[in-house]
Design an enzyme around this catalytic site. Structure first.
Site, PDB file in Angstrom:
ATOM      1  NE  ARG A 127      23.945 101.439-115.549  1.00 11.19           N
ATOM      2  CZ  ARG A 127      25.021 100.650-115.538  1.00 11.19           C
ATOM      3  NH1 ARG A 127      26.043 100.939-114.750  1.00 11.19           N
ATOM      4  NH2 ARG A 127      25.097  99.598-116.311  1.00 11.19           N
ATOM      5  CG  ASN A 165      30.189 102.939-117.009  1.00  5.55           C
ATOM      6  OD1 ASN A 165      31.313 102.462-116.876  1.00  5.55           O
ATOM      7  ND2 ASN A 165      29.092 102.268-116.702  1.00  5.55           N
ATOM      8  CD  GLU A 166      28.467  98.623-118.652  1.00  3.39           C
ATOM      9  OE1 GLU A 166      29.001  97.521-118.476  1.00  3.39           O
ATOM     10  OE2 GLU A 166      27.367  98.923-118.131  1.00  3.39           O
ATOM     11  CD  GLU A 324      31.879  97.583-115.507  1.00  2.89           C
ATOM     12  OE1 GLU A 324      30.925  96.760-115.485  1.00  2.89           O
ATOM     13  OE2 GLU A 324      31.714  98.807-115.522  1.00  2.89           O
ATOM     14  CD1 TRP A 332      23.750  92.494-113.680  1.00  3.40           C
ATOM     15  CD2 TRP A 332      23.004  91.282-115.392  1.00  3.40           C
ATOM     16  NE1 TRP A 332      24.846  92.061-114.381  1.00  3.40           N
ATOM     17  CE2 TRP A 332      24.421  91.322-115.440  1.00  3.40           C
ATOM     18  CE3 TRP A 332      22.316  90.576-116.378  1.00  3.40           C
ATOM     19  CZ2 TRP A 332      25.147  90.654-116.434  1.00  3.40           C
ATOM     20  CZ3 TRP A 332      23.038  89.921-117.368  1.00  3.40           C
ATOM     21  CH2 TRP A 332      24.436  89.968-117.391  1.00  3.40           C
ATOM     22  CD  GLU A 372      25.331  97.664-110.756  1.00  2.00           C
ATOM     23  OE1 GLU A 372      25.648  96.807-111.601  1.00  2.00           O
ATOM     24  OE2 GLU A 372      25.811  98.804-110.725  1.00  2.00           O
ATOM     25  CE  LYS A 373      19.913  95.866-101.241  1.00  2.00           C
ATOM     26  NZ  LYS A 373      19.178  96.585-102.308  1.00  2.00           N
ATOM     27  CG  HIS A 375      27.442  93.099-109.585  1.00  2.00           C
ATOM     28  ND1 HIS A 375      28.788  92.760-109.575  1.00  2.00           N
ATOM     29  CD2 HIS A 375      27.080  93.147-110.894  1.00  2.00           C
ATOM     30  CE1 HIS A 375      29.206  92.622-110.814  1.00  2.00           C
ATOM     31  NE2 HIS A 375      28.194  92.838-111.628  1.00  2.00           N
TER      32      HIS A 375
END
Length: 688
Positions: A127, A165-166, A324, A332, A372-373, A375
């Site tokens: 990303r 985003n971020e 968030e 991570w 991110e599965k 997370h």
């Protein structure tokens, strides 16, 4: 770098509050329906209501789903999502969908990809694979932003715009050709002439003098240390470039939907140094922050408190949004440990205690595919018969009970100065030691104050320091004249000011203030250091004196310091090369006092010194509490009503001597003592 200005007809008073259609506190998270079939989306609606969710971030990473091929748009799923959420009474923080360009865009235009300082191209496949300064990427991002605004600007579910985003999370520094060109424009705007740049950068050293701005590059990988002011200015430019990208997208939204507030999720933590968020604050209609605890840190709840206070500092004391955090483990860190019983609730309410009016997570439903599965999410892989889901429902109920604290504020008589340019400059290469980490010193002082129950405001050196009785200035290596004078004036007015080592050393151009350290604070503190004596790895020294209640240990740093008349030596080195020399000093200044700490005290010595500073300044905790029980108060605008948050981070029950009131989470009346079970949170409403 092209700079847009706010649309001339924009009226900030016409912007509605982001939570205008929400009762009480916001609760929810990132929602990614594009990852799931329709039957799962239908089930989500039932479970969202069960959890008490009232706000969701939508379409953050949806560009490739909305526009799978250039110019081919599919709005069906997002139209349906917006309508369904509105029918369920849920408001939406709708993203611009620009956080990751689709693969067709980077294949067609690989020139928009960012680069590292060594020339490595950061390719598609994760990303943020874009350069914020590239005009072509900006054109595509603005077009997508306008499409979102045109389609959903009047949708009744729309609460606010979530811009990108971020921003800068993964690419805080881009060294591409586009960034280099924008850097040169930025430098020309900052300095006006190449002669002024040469003077500021000290380019007479190592034959670096530039003849024209066109000769200047970003600080790419070089044979030896790059020019330090060049590095510092590239840090400044990079933060400004990321902000400029946000402004461009925001202004597009304002032109089309001037009534809708805008924000982006910052990362105001003690580890995110890429952006000067204090300089971003005025461009956000509400400050929003993302925060994740580090599982390996035994004091992660203290770091959380610091980050929450930093968010409130960026917001200028106004309520803010927690956009968030995680229900349990992330994906991570080296070892992604699940949160302990009660930790999810404690983490969330710590943020609320320190000014958050919304509690949101990444994400609503745990992904079954992608990076991110693993997370954690509000709804985990294992479904609703899980502790995480029960915690999700429990928190929703707690936030409903706490809805009345919305809009209230935290006040403090202690200030901790935090400055991003000083952070960048303090950690440049070719310094007396490469072991110095700016935020280590900030965190150490914050933790010592936290352990004594002292609520702290985080402010910049130029902030209004009136009203603060205790001001802590940790490792403010870089400071301009205005900032230094502001700190000195606070001491003159009666504050207790404490400045730590490696402060006041250089001006805003990273040029040393001559005449002896600590430069800008030399007269205020009544000390002059002729030489630094950093300690080697594993080396420590003993410090003795009343400032540390007898004896303490110190490491990392020492200074060969002399004191002026009227400056009291309150602790000295007892061994090592500086034996007998001052380590801690104090000087009366006007109606206040200025302390200097010329070494890094370890925890016991720092705690003892902070105890003296707290006593001298008259700053007291809200309530005397046992160690590990955090107490913070939010105040209503009426000045009469307040809410005392008591968060027990220990395995032992605690009883606090408090005024009478009502405990909101249990509904119990409290008359004199507030009981806080082990690992629990209690919130007491009191009225003066």
């Amino acid at each position: 770098m092209r700079r847009r200005t706010t649309p001339p007809l924009f009226d900030p008073t016409a912007v509605r509050p982001w939570n205008a259609q929400i009762d009480g506190l916001g609760y929810g998270g990132d929602y990614n329906p594009e990852q799931w079939p329709d039957e799962v989306r239908v089930e989500d609606l039932r479970l969202l209501r069960e959890a008490g969710v009232n706000v969701l971030s939508v379409a953050i990473f949806a560009w490739a789903t909305i526009e799978p091929r250039e110019g081919e748009l599919d709005w069906t799923w997002l139209d349906e999502t917006m309508d369904r959420l509105h029918a369920a009474g849920i408001q939406v923080a709708l993203a611009t969908a620009t956080a990751s360009p689709p693969p067709w865009l980077t294949r067609k235009h690989p020139e928009i990809l960012p680069r590292l300082a060594d020339g490595t191209v950061l390719h598609q496949g994760a990303r943020q694979s874009y350069s914020v300064t590239h005009p072509l990427h900006r054109e595509y991002a603005l077009r997508m932003t306008a499409r979102m605004a045109e389609r959903y600007g009047d949708h009744p579910a729309l609460a606010l715009w979530h811009v990108d985003n971020e921003i800068g999370c993964h690419v805080p520094r881009d060294y591409s050709d586009a960034a280099a060109a924008a850097f040169r424009v930025w430098l020309a705007e900052r300095y006006g002439t190449i002669e002024r740049l040469n003077e500021a950068w000290g380019t007479a050293f190592w034959s670096q003098r530039y003849a024209t701005f066109e000769d200047v590059l970003p600080p790419l990988v070089a044979p030896m240390f790059s020019n330090p002011t060049q590095q510092l200015d590239f840090d400044r430019f990079s933060s400004d470039a990321l902000l400029d990208y946000y402004r461009d997208l925001r202004d597009t939204l304002r032109e089309l939907t001037p009534h809708v507030p805008t924000t982006t999720n910052l990362m105001t933590t003690s580890t995110t140094k890429g952006m000067d968020y204090f300089s971003w604050a005025d461009d956000l209609d509400v400050v929003a922050n993302d925060h994740y605890t580090i599982a390996a840190d035994p004091d992660r709840h203290v770091e959380l408190a610091l980050s929450a206070d930093l968010s409130r500092g960026v917001a200028g004391g106004e309520p803010w949004m927690l956009m968030e955090h995680s229900t349990s483990a992330v994906n991570w860190q080296p070892r992604n440990r699940a949160k302990l019983p009660g930790e999810m609730l404690r983490n969330s309410l710590q943020h609320v205690a320190r000014g958050a009016d919304a509690v949101m997570y990444f994400q609503w439903r745990q992904s079954k595919a992608g990076a991110e599965k693993y997370h954690s999410a509000m709804l985990p892989h294992a479904g609703t018969d899980t502790d995480v889901w029960r915690n999700t429902v429990e928190l929703g109920d707690a936030l409903r009970r706490l809805g009345e604290v919305r809009g209230s504020r935290v006040t403090s008589r202690a200030a901790l100065l935090v400055d991003y340019p000083a952070w960048w400059a303090a950690e440049l290469d070719s310094h007396p030691t490469q072991d110095l980490r700016y935020m280590d010193e900030v965190r150490a002082w914050y933790a010592a104050l936290w352990s004594r129950g002292v609520t702290v405001d985080t402010v910049t050196p130029r902030a209004d320091l009136d009203g603060y009785d205790l001001i802590v200035v940790p490792t403010l290596y870089l400071v301009d004249d205005e900032g230094a004078e502001n700190v000195a004036a606070a001491a003159e007015r009666g504050a207790t000011v404490v400045v730590t080592f490696f402060s006041g050393i250089v001006d805003e151009n990273d040029q040393v203030r001559l005449g002896g350290y600590p430069g800008a604070f030399r007269d205020l503190l009544g000390v002059r250091t002729e030489e630094f004596t950093p300690l080697q790895e594993g080396e420590s020294v003993r410090v003795v004196g009343k400032a540390v209640d007898g004896e303490a240990s110190a490491d990392l740093w020492g200074e060969k310091t002399h004191v002026a008349d009227g400056t009291e030596v309150t602790a000295t080195y007892d061994d090592g090369p500086l034996a007998g020399r001052p380590a801690v000093t104090r000087r009366y200044v006007g109606s206040g006092a200025a302390w200097y700490v010329g070494t890094r005290l370890r925890r016991d010595g720092l705690d003892a010194l902070v105890g003296r500073l707290v006593e001298e300044s008259g700053v007291v905790p809200e309530v005397v509490a046992p160690a590990g029980v955090e107490v913070v108060r939010r105040h209503a605008d009426d000045g009469a009503t307040s809410w005392l948050f008591a968060i027990n981070h220990t395995d032992e029950a605690a009883a606090l001597d408090t005024p009478p009131g009502t405990e909101l989470l249990t509904g119990s009346a409290v008359d004199g003592w507030l009981d806080v079970p082990a690992g629990a949170v209690r919130v007491l409403r009191t009225t003066a």
